[in-house]
Design a protein around this motif. Structure first.
Motif, PDB file in Angstrom:
ATOM      1  N   VAL A   1      -6.167   8.112  16.210  1.00 28.65           N
ATOM      2  CA  VAL A   1      -7.061   8.097  17.370  1.00 28.65           C
ATOM      3  C   VAL A   1      -6.497   7.196  18.482  1.00 28.65           C
ATOM      4  CG1 VAL A   1      -9.185   8.665  16.105  1.00 28.65           C
ATOM      5  CG2 VAL A   1      -8.483   6.269  16.296  1.00 28.65           C
TER       6      VAL A   1
ATOM      7  N   HIS B   1     -10.248   0.569   2.468  1.00 34.54           N
ATOM      8  CA  HIS B   1     -11.024  -0.342   1.615  1.00 34.54           C
ATOM      9  C   HIS B   1     -12.262   0.290   0.985  1.00 34.54           C
ATOM     10  CE1 HIS B   1     -12.126  -4.146  -0.095  1.00 34.54           C
ATOM     11  NE2 HIS B   1     -13.368  -3.872   0.261  1.00 34.54           N
TER      12      HIS B   1
ATOM     13  N   THR C   1      -2.400  11.776  11.467  1.00 34.35           N
ATOM     14  CA  THR C   1      -3.528  11.955  12.390  1.00 34.35           C
ATOM     15  C   THR C   1      -3.910  10.565  12.894  1.00 34.35           C
ATOM     16  OG1 THR C   1      -5.330  11.694  10.795  1.00 34.35           O
ATOM     17  CG2 THR C   1      -4.335  13.884  10.958  1.00 34.35           C
TER      18      THR C   1
ATOM     19  N   ALA D   1      -6.220   6.066   5.284  1.00 32.63           N
ATOM     20  CA  ALA D   1      -6.140   4.594   5.207  1.00 32.63           C
ATOM     21  C   ALA D   1      -6.428   4.077   6.612  1.00 32.63           C
ATOM     22  CB  ALA D   1      -4.781   4.134   4.717  1.00 32.63           C
TER      23      ALA D   1
ATOM     24  N   THR E   1       0.845  -1.209   0.000  1.00 29.97           N
ATOM     25  CA  THR E   1       0.000   0.000   0.000  1.00 29.97           C
ATOM     26  C   THR E   1       0.874   1.250   0.000  1.00 29.97           C
ATOM     27  OG1 THR E   1      -1.547  -1.269   1.338  1.00 29.97           O
ATOM     28  CG2 THR E   1      -2.043   1.043   1.070  1.00 29.97           C
TER      29      THR E   1
ATOM     30  N   SER F   1      -1.159   2.869   6.525  1.00 30.11           N
ATOM     31  CA  SER F   1      -0.792   4.287   6.606  1.00 30.11           C
ATOM     32  C   SER F   1       0.674   4.467   7.014  1.00 30.11           C
ATOM     33  CB  SER F   1      -1.746   5.030   7.542  1.00 30.11           C
ATOM     34  OG  SER F   1      -2.272   4.188   8.530  1.00 30.11           O
TER      35      SER F   1
ATOM     36  N   SER G   1      -6.930   5.399   0.597  1.00 31.71           N
ATOM     37  CA  SER G   1      -6.424   4.071   0.258  1.00 31.71           C
ATOM     38  C   SER G   1      -7.028   3.002   1.166  1.00 31.71           C
ATOM     39  CB  SER G   1      -4.888   4.034   0.325  1.00 31.71           C
ATOM     40  OG  SER G   1      -4.386   3.314  -0.768  1.00 31.71           O
TER      41      SER G   1
ATOM     42  N   ASP H   1     -12.019   3.571   8.603  1.00 26.41           N
ATOM     43  CA  ASP H   1     -13.074   4.260   9.361  1.00 26.41           C
ATOM     44  C   ASP H   1     -13.908   5.140   8.411  1.00 26.41           C
ATOM     45  OD1 ASP H   1     -14.541   5.176  11.498  1.00 26.41           O
ATOM     46  OD2 ASP H   1     -12.880   6.231  12.482  1.00 26.41           O
TER      47      ASP H   1
HETATM   48  N1  LIG Z   1      -5.349   0.057  -0.614  1.00 26.97           N
HETATM   49  C1  LIG Z   1      -5.064  -1.220  -0.445  1.00 26.97           C
HETATM   50  O1  LIG Z   1      -4.620  -1.911  -1.350  1.00 26.97           O
HETATM   51  C2  LIG Z   1      -5.247  -1.818   0.905  1.00 26.97           C
HETATM   52  C3  LIG Z   1      -4.444  -2.898   1.307  1.00 26.97           C
HETATM   53  C4  LIG Z   1      -4.621  -3.417   2.584  1.00 26.97           C
HETATM   54  C5  LIG Z   1      -5.597  -2.889   3.421  1.00 26.97           C
HETATM   55  N2  LIG Z   1      -6.387  -1.846   2.959  1.00 26.97           N
HETATM   56  C6  LIG Z   1      -7.420  -1.220   3.786  1.00 26.97           C
HETATM   57  O2  LIG Z   1      -6.821  -0.080   4.426  1.00 26.97           O
HETATM   58  C7  LIG Z   1      -7.497   0.194   5.666  1.00 26.97           C
HETATM   59  C8  LIG Z   1      -6.478   0.217   6.807  1.00 26.97           C
HETATM   60  O3  LIG Z   1      -5.903  -1.077   6.951  1.00 26.97           O
HETATM   61  P1  LIG Z   1      -4.712  -1.332   8.007  1.00 26.97           P
HETATM   62  O4  LIG Z   1      -4.317  -2.751   7.831  1.00 26.97           O
HETATM   63  O5  LIG Z   1      -3.699  -0.267   7.921  1.00 26.97           O
HETATM   64  O6  LIG Z   1      -5.529  -1.166   9.381  1.00 26.97           O
HETATM   65  P2  LIG Z   1      -4.959  -0.859  10.844  1.00 26.97           P
HETATM   66  O7  LIG Z   1      -6.028  -1.273  11.778  1.00 26.97           O
HETATM   67  O8  LIG Z   1      -3.579  -1.418  11.001  1.00 26.97           O
HETATM   68  O9  LIG Z   1      -4.814   0.740  10.850  1.00 26.97           O
HETATM   69  C9  LIG Z   1      -5.868   1.643  10.833  1.00 26.97           C
HETATM   70  C10 LIG Z   1      -5.445   2.809  11.720  1.00 26.97           C
HETATM   71  O10 LIG Z   1      -6.359   3.890  11.527  1.00 26.97           O
HETATM   72  C11 LIG Z   1      -6.596   4.476  12.783  1.00 26.97           C
HETATM   73  N3  LIG Z   1      -7.861   5.220  12.749  1.00 26.97           N
HETATM   74  C12 LIG Z   1      -9.131   4.753  12.851  1.00 26.97           C
HETATM   75  N4  LIG Z   1     -10.008   5.774  12.795  1.00 26.97           N
HETATM   76  C13 LIG Z   1      -9.283   6.904  12.634  1.00 26.97           C
HETATM   77  C14 LIG Z   1      -9.614   8.271  12.517  1.00 26.97           C
HETATM   78  N5  LIG Z   1     -10.882   8.684  12.544  1.00 26.97           N
HETATM   79  N6  LIG Z   1      -8.608   9.171  12.375  1.00 26.97           N
HETATM   80  C15 LIG Z   1      -7.302   8.773  12.366  1.00 26.97           C
HETATM   81  N7  LIG Z   1      -6.925   7.490  12.476  1.00 26.97           N
HETATM   82  C16 LIG Z   1      -7.911   6.562  12.621  1.00 26.97           C
HETATM   83  C17 LIG Z   1      -6.610   3.313  13.750  1.00 26.97           C
HETATM   84  O11 LIG Z   1      -6.394   3.747  15.086  1.00 26.97           O
HETATM   85  C18 LIG Z   1      -5.468   2.468  13.210  1.00 26.97           C
HETATM   86  O12 LIG Z   1      -4.222   2.775  13.800  1.00 26.97           O
HETATM   87  C19 LIG Z   1      -8.551  -0.901   5.784  1.00 26.97           C
HETATM   88  O13 LIG Z   1      -9.751  -0.426   5.231  1.00 26.97           O
HETATM   89  C20 LIG Z   1      -7.996  -2.016   4.919  1.00 26.97           C
HETATM   90  O14 LIG Z   1      -8.984  -2.925   4.516  1.00 26.97           O
HETATM   91  C21 LIG Z   1      -6.212  -1.296   1.738  1.00 26.97           C
END
Ligand SMILES: NC(=O)c1ccc[n+]([C@@H]2O[C@H](COP(=O)([O-])OP(=O)(O)OC[C@H]3O[C@@H](n4cnc5c(N)ncnc54)[C@H](O)[C@@H]3O)[C@@H](O)[C@H]2O)c1
Length: 418
Positions: free
Chosen positions: A238, A295, A236, A269, A189, A219, A293, A272
């Motif tokens: 939470v 889902h 940013t 990403a 990602t 992220s 980025s 949420d």
């Molecule tokens: N683009 C792609 O190809 C791809 C690949 C893998 C995962 N994803 C998707 O990306 C997203 C994130 O996945 P991840 O594995 O990094 O998840 P993760 O749980 O590791 O990270 C998400 C982070 O976002 C934070 N967060 C939640 N709400 C928030 C807000 N309002 N403001 C700021 N931060 C906030 C959480 O505290 C957490 O640290 C999911 O939707 C996942 O399905 C996309």
């Protein structure tokens, strides 16, 4: 029954070349495919996949077919299908119902077409296939042996289903394998999100203020790569621990309400909803670029952006300009859908090699197991370790082995300070 539905079957020759290029960079999946062709562990089973239909997914579909499966595919996002790849898959006899630029109705119709084939194993990315089975096609649930889930958001939804007792079959959370999230979510990602932003805008990142929503696996990767290209990164969050980690990695951390006023480029990403919304858009600078980025396309409030705007136009593929009432212009990439798949090609093949090796081995695990209880399972450790070993071998990297003395030392307690 309909065999397949794609945008343009004449694109198949180009699709074959794309698949060939991906396969060259997916040595682990190739080894699995070779074994599957001999052992046929999926013989006679119908596997229904709701996955981004990319060249890497095609390599997975071919591996599963080599294992004897009847593979039926639809896309897991209306904008992520690579039409040439879908055409090639249809040409080789894999049932595929996917094209780029579907509306929501078409998207769910394609999920229904996969379910018409009555899959016994599901491979999902975001849990829309599982969700449809559990709501509209309940009568089919008893025939399903199990499923896999590719992404964080899907795993969250499935754990919620497990918690309230609505999950009716076993799911293996492929996302949660080390050989998936540590590499796919972070490096995949990270790189492909930057790729999507650059393809849509060709903007210079050096010297820009780049705001990343979240500091999770995806992220973190985005922040790391943006920093590497010379951007001034703000995170940013939470969760306190993640915010602390970002701060100690040398990044500025602040609430989105403050970051909104200073950012040049914003990427969410988080998984949420409404992370960037009206009050943030109202503070953004003229020319700010906004992308997602995560889902689903819910992280940026598109309703708020529309409501604040007096005009919009498409300047380049995947780049829409919104003019706000006060004359400021904000630029939205790829309709707020995953920018790495909609504006670029998704993760590099080398990364999907590991994610999809887990998918293939978990499908085999489900096929060989007695029906498992309806829960969300982690990927068996031996599968995770096996994928890492095969990947290291393919990379030509060897590692040390514990000596018998070390094995003993690490498993006993008698020896302390000497
Ligand atoms: N683009 C792609 O190809 C791809 C690949 C893998 C995962 N994803 C998707 O990306 C997203 C994130 O996945 P991840 O594995 O990094 O998840 P993760 O749980 O590791 O990270 C998400 C982070 O976002 C934070 N967060 C939640 N709400 C928030 C807000 N309002 N403001 C700021 N931060 C906030 C959480 O505290 C957490 O640290 C999911 O939707 C996942 O399905 C996309």
């Amino acid at each position: 029954m309909e065999q397949s539905q794609v945008k343009d079957k004449s694109l198949a020759p180009q699709g074959y070349l794309q698949i060939e290029w991906a396969a060259k960079h997916m040595p682990v999946l190739n080894q699995i495919k070779n074994r599957f062709s001999k052992e046929k562990p999926l013989k006679g089973l119908t596997l229904g996949g709701c996955l981004h239909v990319t060249k890497e997914t095609a390599v997975l579909a071919e591996a599963l077919s080599a294992g004897g499966a009847n593979v039926v595919l639809c896309g897991s996002n209306p904008l992520s299908t690579q039409d040439d790849v879908a055409a090639a898959l249809a040409d080789e006899g894999i049932h595929v119902f996917a094209w780029r630029g579907q509306n929501t109705q078409e998207y769910y119709q394609c999920i229904d077409k996969v379910l018409d084939y009555k899959p016994v194993i599901t491979l999902d990315d975001g849990a829309d296939l599982v969700g449809t089975l559990h709501s509209k096609r309940k009568e089919q649930l008893k025939n399903v042996k199990g499923g896999t889930e590719e992404t964080t958001t899907g795993v969250l939804r499935l754990r919620a289903m497990e918690k309230d007792g609505s999950l009716k079959y076993a799911i293996i959370a492929v996302n949660d394998a080390y050989t998936k999230y540590l590499f796919d979510n972070r490096y995949g990602t990270g790189q492909s999100t930057i790729d999507g932003i650059l393809r849509a805008t060709n903007t210079l990142l050096a010297g820009k203020t780049f705001v990343v929503g979240g500091y999770g696996w995806c992220s973190r990767g985005i922040a790391m790569r943006a920093q590497g290209l010379g951007a001034n990164v703000i995170v940013t969050e939470v969760k306190p621990v993640r915010a602390l980690e970002a701060a100690m990695n040398g990044l500025r951390v602040m609430p989105i309400a403050e970051a909104a006023a200073v950012g040049d480029i914003f990427v969410t990403a988080t998984g949420d909803i409404n992370v960037i919304r009206k009050e943030h858009m109202q503070k953004m600078k003229d020319g700010a670029i906004i992308a997602n980025s995560g889902h689903f396309n819910v992280e940026i409030s598109l309703e708020d952006l529309e409501a604040l705007s007096t005009a919009k136009r498409t300047l380049r593929p995947n780049l829409e300009e919104f003019t706000l009432k006060d004359g400021r212009r904000l630029y939205l990439l790829a309709e707020g859908r995953l920018v790495n798949l909609a504006a670029a090609e998704g993760h590099p093949s080398e990364v999907m090699d590991m994610s999809f090796a887990n998918q293939a081995l978990c499908a085999e695990h489900l096929a060989k197991s007695d029906k498992m209880a309806p829960k969300v399972y982690t990927v068996p450790c031996d599968i995770d370790d096996n994928v890492a070993e095969l990947k290291l071998k393919a990379m030509g990297t060897t590692i040390d082995k514990l000596t018998p003395e070390q094995q003993k030392y690490l498993s006993t307690w008698e020896m302390g300070t000497t």
